[in-house]
Design a protein around this motif. Structure first.
Motif, PDB file in Angstrom:
ATOM      1  N   ARG A 151     -31.992  15.149  26.025  1.00 30.39           N
ATOM      2  CA  ARG A 151     -31.939  15.171  24.678  1.00 30.39           C
ATOM      3  C   ARG A 151     -30.666  14.242  24.346  1.00 30.39           C
ATOM      4  N   ILE A 152     -31.207  13.284  23.511  1.00 28.13           N
ATOM      5  CA  ILE A 152     -30.153  12.177  23.196  1.00 28.13           C
ATOM      6  C   ILE A 152     -29.795  12.312  21.863  1.00 28.13           C
ATOM      7  N   THR A 153     -28.620  12.179  21.434  1.00 26.74           N
ATOM      8  CA  THR A 153     -27.938  12.587  20.093  1.00 26.74           C
ATOM      9  C   THR A 153     -27.262  11.444  19.826  1.00 26.74           C
ATOM     10  N   ALA A 154     -27.206  10.956  18.476  1.00 25.27           N
ATOM     11  CA  ALA A 154     -25.982   9.942  17.928  1.00 25.27           C
ATOM     12  C   ALA A 154     -25.891  10.304  16.538  1.00 25.27           C
ATOM     13  N   ARG A 155     -24.565  10.290  16.156  1.00 21.57           N
ATOM     14  CA  ARG A 155     -24.235  10.415  14.640  1.00 21.57           C
ATOM     15  C   ARG A 155     -22.799   9.574  14.412  1.00 21.57           C
ATOM     16  N   ARG A 156     -22.971   9.336  13.268  1.00 17.64           N
ATOM     17  CA  ARG A 156     -21.501   8.682  12.661  1.00 17.64           C
ATOM     18  C   ARG A 156     -20.844   9.626  11.821  1.00 17.64           C
ATOM     19  N   ALA A 157     -19.565   9.587  12.167  1.00 15.76           N
ATOM     20  CA  ALA A 157     -18.724  10.444  11.362  1.00 15.76           C
ATOM     21  C   ALA A 157     -17.459   9.448  11.057  1.00 15.76           C
ATOM     22  N   GLY A 158     -17.622   9.027   9.843  1.00 17.91           N
ATOM     23  CA  GLY A 158     -16.564   7.992   9.257  1.00 17.91           C
ATOM     24  C   GLY A 158     -16.507   6.833  10.414  1.00 17.91           C
ATOM     25  N   SER A 159     -15.357   6.585  10.865  1.00 17.97           N
ATOM     26  CA  SER A 159     -15.093   5.567  11.759  1.00 17.97           C
ATOM     27  C   SER A 159     -15.343   5.678  13.154  1.00 17.97           C
ATOM     28  N   ILE A 160     -15.839   6.811  13.585  1.00 20.20           N
ATOM     29  CA  ILE A 160     -16.298   7.316  14.817  1.00 20.20           C
ATOM     30  C   ILE A 160     -17.746   7.555  15.039  1.00 20.20           C
ATOM     31  N   ASP A 173     -23.720  26.437  31.057  1.00 18.34           N
ATOM     32  CA  ASP A 173     -24.605  27.378  31.442  1.00 18.34           C
ATOM     33  C   ASP A 173     -25.642  26.451  32.321  1.00 18.34           C
ATOM     34  N   ASN A 174     -26.686  26.231  32.004  1.00 26.26           N
ATOM     35  CA  ASN A 174     -27.731  25.505  32.586  1.00 26.26           C
ATOM     36  C   ASN A 174     -27.940  24.130  32.084  1.00 26.26           C
ATOM     37  N   SER A 175     -26.964  23.568  31.547  1.00 24.60           N
ATOM     38  CA  SER A 175     -27.280  22.331  30.857  1.00 24.60           C
ATOM     39  C   SER A 175     -25.767  21.424  31.323  1.00 24.60           C
ATOM     40  N   PHE A 176     -26.188  20.260  31.561  1.00 23.58           N
ATOM     41  CA  PHE A 176     -25.137  19.108  31.958  1.00 23.58           C
ATOM     42  C   PHE A 176     -25.231  18.146  30.683  1.00 23.58           C
ATOM     43  N   GLY A 177     -23.840  18.036  30.059  1.00 24.32           N
ATOM     44  CA  GLY A 177     -23.850  17.176  29.002  1.00 24.32           C
ATOM     45  C   GLY A 177     -22.687  15.880  29.016  1.00 24.32           C
ATOM     46  N   VAL A 178     -23.068  14.797  28.568  1.00 27.34           N
ATOM     47  CA  VAL A 178     -22.057  13.677  28.479  1.00 27.34           C
ATOM     48  C   VAL A 178     -21.836  13.284  27.027  1.00 27.34           C
ATOM     49  N   ASP A 179     -20.729  13.225  26.635  1.00 30.77           N
ATOM     50  CA  ASP A 179     -20.244  12.804  25.203  1.00 30.77           C
ATOM     51  C   ASP A 179     -19.631  11.848  25.151  1.00 30.77           C
ATOM     52  N   ILE A 180     -19.866  10.728  24.365  1.00 29.03           N
ATOM     53  CA  ILE A 180     -18.951   9.509  24.120  1.00 29.03           C
ATOM     54  C   ILE A 180     -18.645   9.245  22.880  1.00 29.03           C
ATOM     55  N   THR A 181     -17.299   9.042  22.554  1.00 26.66           N
ATOM     56  CA  THR A 181     -16.778   8.569  21.230  1.00 26.66           C
ATOM     57  C   THR A 181     -16.252   7.133  21.352  1.00 26.66           C
ATOM     58  N   MET A 182     -16.658   6.546  20.427  1.00 22.66           N
ATOM     59  CA  MET A 182     -16.154   4.946  20.355  1.00 22.66           C
ATOM     60  C   MET A 182     -16.186   4.754  18.792  1.00 22.66           C
ATOM     61  N   PRO A 183     -15.452   3.583  18.445  1.00 21.29           N
ATOM     62  CA  PRO A 183     -15.292   3.140  17.189  1.00 21.29           C
ATOM     63  C   PRO A 183     -16.405   2.897  16.542  1.00 21.29           C
ATOM     64  N   ALA A 184     -16.784   3.098  15.177  1.00 23.20           N
ATOM     65  CA  ALA A 184     -18.362   3.041  14.496  1.00 23.20           C
ATOM     66  C   ALA A 184     -18.015   1.611  14.082  1.00 23.20           C
ATOM     67  N   GLN A 185     -18.156   0.578  14.685  1.00 21.84           N
ATOM     68  CA  GLN A 185     -18.349  -0.835  13.988  1.00 21.84           C
ATOM     69  C   GLN A 185     -20.023  -1.327  13.827  1.00 21.84           C
ATOM     70  N   THR A 186     -20.208  -2.077  12.883  1.00 17.67           N
ATOM     71  CA  THR A 186     -21.316  -2.568  12.524  1.00 17.67           C
ATOM     72  C   THR A 186     -21.277  -4.298  12.209  1.00 17.67           C
ATOM     73  N   SER A 187     -22.385  -4.732  12.263  1.00 14.36           N
ATOM     74  CA  SER A 187     -22.327  -6.298  12.142  1.00 14.36           C
ATOM     75  C   SER A 187     -21.712  -6.701  11.062  1.00 14.36           C
ATOM     76  N   GLU A 188     -21.817  -6.012  10.071  1.00 16.26           N
ATOM     77  CA  GLU A 188     -21.229  -6.629   8.630  1.00 16.26           C
ATOM     78  C   GLU A 188     -19.798  -6.192   8.873  1.00 16.26           C
ATOM     79  N   GLU A 189     -19.212  -5.191   9.571  1.00 14.61           N
ATOM     80  CA  GLU A 189     -17.678  -4.824   9.705  1.00 14.61           C
ATOM     81  C   GLU A 189     -17.118  -5.974  10.514  1.00 14.61           C
ATOM     82  N   GLY A 190     -17.778  -6.505  11.465  1.00 13.53           N
ATOM     83  CA  GLY A 190     -17.237  -7.042  12.480  1.00 13.53           C
ATOM     84  C   GLY A 190     -16.937  -6.381  13.662  1.00 13.53           C
ATOM     85  N   GLU A 191     -16.481  -6.937  14.794  1.00  8.61           N
ATOM     86  CA  GLU A 191     -15.889  -6.321  16.153  1.00  8.61           C
ATOM     87  C   GLU A 191     -14.229  -6.437  15.989  1.00  8.61           C
TER      88      GLU A 191
END
Length: 359
Positions: free
Chosen positions: A284-293, A341-359
């Protein structure tokens, strides 16, 4: 002097300081010798501005020729003292020449009386101002040297960081390539169509990954294209044992991420999870944007008899991702993993940058 006059602001400040000193000298001459203020100012200000450049350039080249730490302090002091005394007397000579020229003009605003006391004052002030110029240049030279050293150190760190990131980005598990080639070899005689499909997917995977190498950041959507190629290859190997669930939140696909930052996590999910389970499972691969994260998650089932997979951070893939996130975002990004339980998960948080906002 060259560092000071290299910018318009530095030159203006330098001249303003000497202009102030010239006004102060004119005021002293006017009070001490009962000279009209206009005559004193007409004598002192041009004289001071000429000395600003003469003493400035002389002190600059002497400070360059005798850098602090490059010679003995006594030798530096002796050279600067001699130069300051010579400059003071030369300043007196220039002052007499300028005063003589002013007297030739024949107006009541021109010329002053240069007494022996005033001559001594000019020489002494010339020595002090030369010392001031030398001290100022030593400060500027050391400041520029420290700034250049800091810039070189920063450039070295950036180059080292870039080299480390490039190295980390090329750490694709060779077992993936070997297993894929072995599977293609086995399928060639059993299922030629599957072998051909797997070969095309493998070529697409490496074409996509090589295209991403030239960029520091790619969109999450582009990263997911690479991951889909990878999973398509693995699905040829595992068949129905490997199932994929992909959940992309609104605006997440446009966010920028380091290239191949999720692929090692998905590879771990297949190699350490699905591969060890006879009945297979769902990655299972998930991705969501929460404001700037931006939040990214990868989860897979694990055998209940297995210990916590990579829970202590010894996995190459997890360590790779953690180091790359630290290099790209410092403390602004993080990665957490664990078994529940019987699941292994990895969670990443990083700045939500876009090409319009710049790096």
């Amino acid at each position: 002097m060259l560092e000071i006059s290299s910018t318009r602001r530095g030159l203006v400040i330098y001249l303003l300081v000497w202009l102030f000193l010239g006004c102060a000298l004119g005021g002293v001459i006017s009070v001490a010798s009962d000279t009209p203020l206009a005559n004193a100012m007409l004598f002192a200000i041009p004289l001071n501005l000429v000395y600003a450049f003469a003493a400035g350039y002389s002190a600059y080249y002497l400070c360059r020729a005798y850098p602090l730490g490059g010679h003995r302090p006594g030798q530096i002091a002796l050279v600067l003292t001699f130069a300051a005394v010579v400059s003071g007397f030369l300043w007196l000579v220039i002052g007499n020449l300028w005063n003589g020229l002013c007297l030739l003009l024949g107006t009541r605003w021109s010329g002053i009386e240069i007494t022996p006391h005033l001559s001594m004052l000019i020489v002494a002030l010339g020595v002090l101002l030369y010392g001031f110029a030398a001290a100022l240049h030593y400060l500027v030279i050391e400041f520029v040297r420290a700034k250049n050293a800091e810039q070189r150190e920063l450039e070295s760190l950036l180059m080292a960081q870039e080299a480390e990131l490039r190295m980390l980005r090329t750490q694709i598990d060779p077992h993936f390539l070997f297993n894929s080639l072995n599977s293609i070899s086995a399928l060639t005689s059993q299922d030629p169509k599957a072998a051909r499909r797997m070969t095309l997917e493998l070529a697409s995977f490496f074409r996509q990954s090589l295209g991403m190498e030239a960029h520091k950041k790619v969109t999450l959507g582009e990263e997911m294209i690479l991951i889909r190629h990878f999973l398509a290859i693995e699905q040829v190997r595992f068949g129905e044992r490997l199932r994929v669930e992909e959940v992309m939140g609104e605006g997440a696909a446009e966010c920028l991420v380091p290239p191949m930052i999720i692929q090692p996590l998905v590879e771990n999910a297949v190699k350490h999870g699905i591969c060890n389970m006879p009945e297979g499972g769902t990655v299972r691969i998930t991705a969501r944007r929460a404001g700037s994260i931006l939040h990214i998650g990868v989860a897979n089932p694990v055998d209940e008899d297995m210990a916590s997979i990579r829970s202590e951070g010894h996995g190459i893939g997890l360590t790779n991702v953690r180091q790359r996130l630290s290099g790209a975002y410092k403390h602004e990004a993080g990665i957490h993993w664990g078994r529940k339980d019987n699941s292994f998960g990895v969670d990443i948080t990083m700045p939500a940058q876009t090409s319009e906002e710049g790096e």
